[in-house]
Design an enzyme around this catalytic site. Structure first.
Site, PDB file in Angstrom:
ATOM      1  N   TRP A  17       0.836  -1.246  -0.004  1.00  0.00           N
ATOM      2  CA  TRP A  17      -0.062  -0.040   0.226  1.00  0.00           C
ATOM      3  C   TRP A  17       1.019   1.160   0.109  1.00  0.00           C
ATOM      4  O   TRP A  17       1.825   1.134   0.742  1.00  0.00           O
ATOM      5  CB  TRP A  17      -0.879   0.040   1.255  1.00  0.00           C
ATOM      6  CG  TRP A  17      -2.022   1.030   1.049  1.00  0.00           C
ATOM      7  CD1 TRP A  17      -1.965   2.267   1.158  1.00  0.00           C
ATOM      8  CD2 TRP A  17      -3.459   0.576   0.925  1.00  0.00           C
ATOM      9  NE1 TRP A  17      -3.345   2.928   1.030  1.00  0.00           N
ATOM     10  CE2 TRP A  17      -4.181   1.806   0.800  1.00  0.00           C
ATOM     11  CE3 TRP A  17      -4.149  -0.807   0.409  1.00  0.00           C
ATOM     12  CZ2 TRP A  17      -5.453   1.722   0.467  1.00  0.00           C
ATOM     13  CZ3 TRP A  17      -5.198  -0.541   0.139  1.00  0.00           C
ATOM     14  CH2 TRP A  17      -6.214   0.534  -0.117  1.00  0.00           C
ATOM     15  N   HIS A  47       0.366  -6.272   6.378  1.00  0.00           N
ATOM     16  CA  HIS A  47      -0.449  -6.288   5.006  1.00  0.00           C
ATOM     17  C   HIS A  47       0.028  -6.469   3.880  1.00  0.00           C
ATOM     18  O   HIS A  47      -0.354  -6.422   2.831  1.00  0.00           O
ATOM     19  CB  HIS A  47      -1.391  -4.902   5.183  1.00  0.00           C
ATOM     20  CG  HIS A  47      -2.163  -4.626   6.454  1.00  0.00           C
ATOM     21  ND1 HIS A  47      -3.412  -4.841   6.478  1.00  0.00           N
ATOM     22  CD2 HIS A  47      -2.031  -4.011   7.625  1.00  0.00           C
ATOM     23  CE1 HIS A  47      -4.079  -4.658   7.474  1.00  0.00           C
ATOM     24  NE2 HIS A  47      -3.099  -4.006   8.200  1.00  0.00           N
ATOM     25  N   HIS A  51      -2.879 -11.855   3.244  1.00  0.00           N
ATOM     26  CA  HIS A  51      -2.922 -11.425   4.558  1.00  0.00           C
ATOM     27  C   HIS A  51      -4.225 -11.600   4.966  1.00  0.00           C
ATOM     28  O   HIS A  51      -5.211 -11.328   4.471  1.00  0.00           O
ATOM     29  CB  HIS A  51      -2.241 -10.205   5.121  1.00  0.00           C
ATOM     30  CG  HIS A  51      -2.847  -8.894   4.389  1.00  0.00           C
ATOM     31  ND1 HIS A  51      -2.449  -8.463   3.225  1.00  0.00           N
ATOM     32  CD2 HIS A  51      -4.087  -8.224   4.968  1.00  0.00           C
ATOM     33  CE1 HIS A  51      -3.543  -7.762   3.164  1.00  0.00           C
ATOM     34  NE2 HIS A  51      -4.158  -7.367   4.144  1.00  0.00           N
ATOM     35  N   ASP A  53      -7.025  -9.571   7.712  1.00  0.00           N
ATOM     36  CA  ASP A  53      -7.136  -8.588   8.353  1.00  0.00           C
ATOM     37  C   ASP A  53      -7.912  -8.713   9.724  1.00  0.00           C
ATOM     38  O   ASP A  53      -8.836  -9.842   9.894  1.00  0.00           O
ATOM     39  CB  ASP A  53      -8.369  -7.416   7.646  1.00  0.00           C
ATOM     40  CG  ASP A  53      -7.494  -6.531   6.584  1.00  0.00           C
ATOM     41  OD1 ASP A  53      -6.201  -6.705   6.429  1.00  0.00           O
ATOM     42  OD2 ASP A  53      -8.228  -5.957   6.025  1.00  0.00           O
ATOM     43  N   HIS A  57      -8.088  -3.332  12.813  1.00  0.00           N
ATOM     44  CA  HIS A  57      -7.627  -2.731  11.724  1.00  0.00           C
ATOM     45  C   HIS A  57      -8.320  -1.347  11.214  1.00  0.00           C
ATOM     46  O   HIS A  57      -7.774  -0.538  10.990  1.00  0.00           O
ATOM     47  CB  HIS A  57      -7.412  -3.616  10.359  1.00  0.00           C
ATOM     48  CG  HIS A  57      -6.893  -2.817   9.195  1.00  0.00           C
ATOM     49  ND1 HIS A  57      -5.713  -2.222   9.354  1.00  0.00           N
ATOM     50  CD2 HIS A  57      -7.251  -3.008   7.867  1.00  0.00           C
ATOM     51  CE1 HIS A  57      -5.623  -1.783   7.856  1.00  0.00           C
ATOM     52  NE2 HIS A  57      -6.893  -2.053   7.146  1.00  0.00           N
ATOM     53  N   HIS A 158     -15.710  -3.233   4.647  1.00  0.00           N
ATOM     54  CA  HIS A 158     -14.838  -4.124   5.793  1.00  0.00           C
ATOM     55  C   HIS A 158     -15.663  -4.146   7.138  1.00  0.00           C
ATOM     56  O   HIS A 158     -16.003  -4.934   7.682  1.00  0.00           O
ATOM     57  CB  HIS A 158     -13.639  -3.232   6.230  1.00  0.00           C
ATOM     58  CG  HIS A 158     -12.316  -3.447   5.339  1.00  0.00           C
ATOM     59  ND1 HIS A 158     -12.075  -2.888   4.429  1.00  0.00           N
ATOM     60  CD2 HIS A 158     -11.282  -4.414   5.691  1.00  0.00           C
ATOM     61  CE1 HIS A 158     -11.028  -3.255   3.880  1.00  0.00           C
ATOM     62  NE2 HIS A 158     -10.720  -4.222   4.612  1.00  0.00           N
ATOM     63  N   GLU A 170      -6.916 -10.846   1.967  1.00  0.00           N
ATOM     64  CA  GLU A 170      -6.534  -9.993   0.846  1.00  0.00           C
ATOM     65  C   GLU A 170      -5.341 -10.408   0.343  1.00  0.00           C
ATOM     66  O   GLU A 170      -4.483 -10.916   0.771  1.00  0.00           O
ATOM     67  CB  GLU A 170      -6.720  -8.408   1.352  1.00  0.00           C
ATOM     68  CG  GLU A 170      -7.962  -8.064   1.761  1.00  0.00           C
ATOM     69  CD  GLU A 170      -7.862  -6.606   2.612  1.00  0.00           C
ATOM     70  OE1 GLU A 170      -8.920  -5.986   2.407  1.00  0.00           O
ATOM     71  OE2 GLU A 170      -6.893  -6.465   3.196  1.00  0.00           O
TER      72      GLU A 170
END
Length: 212
Positions: A17, A47, A51, A53, A57, A158, A170
Site C-alpha cells: 500500500w 498487510h 494476509h 485483516d 485494523h 470491511h 486480501e
C-alpha cells in the site's frame, strides 16, 4: 491430490500500500561465508502479500489477529470468478451464495500482479458485504489489497463484513487456480495486538469421494 499455492511471493519487489513499509530481508549469517548456519531477518507491513485483516485494523476496540479463531481459516472453500467490471453487487454473487459456502474466495482481478500496486480495483458494496454474511459465509478472500475502494476512508465493506461475522483475506494470488470447491488453509501468524497477519494460503484439490 493437487495443492494450489495462492500466496504471492514475498520479495523486495512486492507491491505494498502506498506509504506502507516495504518488504526487505537481510541476511545476518551465511554458510557460504563460513558461518555455522544461514540466518536472516525481515521487515514488512502486516498487510504485505496474502494476509488476514483483524477487526482492530478498522474499528476502535476491535479484536486483534491473535484473538481470532483459527477455524475460519481452515476448511471448505468455494472459489468463483466474479463477472463484469466495477463494484461487486449482490446480483453478481447470487449464484455463488446460493450454495451457502462457509468460505468464499473471489477472483475479481484475473490480471492481478502482486508486484504492481493497482490504480483501481473492484470493490464490494456494503449491500454485497451484508448479503455475504447473511448467506453464512464466515471468511471472504479476494485478489486485491482491499474489499473497499482504494480511496475509501470509512471502509464500509470491511465494517459490514465484520458486523455480519465475516473475516477477510486480501491479496490472494488466484491466477492458474480453476473455479471450484477446495479445502483452504490460510492460518494467520499469532501476532500480539496485530491489526493483520501474513498467511501462507493454499487450496487442496478434492478427490471425487470427498465432500468437505
Amino acid at each position: 491430490m493437487k495443492v494450489y499455492d495462492i500466496s504471492p511471493l514475498l520479495h523486495d519487489g512486492i507491491a505494498v500500500w502506498p506509504g506502507d513499509a516495504r518488504f526487505s530481508r537481510q541476511v545476518s549469517l551465511r554458510l557460504s561465508r563460513g558461518d555455522a548456519v544461514e540466518l536472516s531477518e525481515m521487515r514488512l507491513s502486516l498487510h504485505t502479500g496474502a494476509h488476514a485483516d483483524a477487526p482492530s485494523h478498522f474499528r476502535p476496540g476491535g479484536c486483534s489477529i491473535d484473538r481470532v479463531g483459527l477455524e475460519r481459516y481452515w476448511g471448505p472453500a468455494l472459489l468463483v470468478t466474479v463477472p463484469g467490471q466495477g463494484a461487486i453487487t449482490p446480483p453478481k454473487l447470487e449464484a455463488a451464495l446460493s450454495s451457502g459456502p462457509a468460505r468464499l474466495l473471489l477472483r475479481a482481478h484475473p490480471d492481478f500482479d502482486p508486484d504492481r500496486f493497482p490504480s483501481v480495483i473492484r470493490w464490494l458494496t456494503p449491500e454485497a458485504a451484508h448479503h455475504i454474511g447473511l448467506a453464512g459465509v464466515r471468511l471472504l478472500g479476494i485478489d486485491a489489497p482491499s474489499v473497499d475502494p482504494l480511496d475509501s476512508k470509512d471502509l464500509p465493506a470491511h465494517k459490514a463484513l465484520e458486523a455480519n461475522g465475516v473475516m477477510v483475506l486480501e491479496n490472494l494470488h488466484l491466477a492458474g487456480t480453476p473455479d471450484g470447491r477446495y479445502e483452504l488453509a490460510a492460518l494467520p501468524l499469532k501476532i500480539a495486538g496485530g491489526d493483520a497477519a501474513p498467511v501462507r494460503a493454499a487450496l487442496r484439490e478434492l478427490r471425487g469421494n470427498e465432500h468437505v
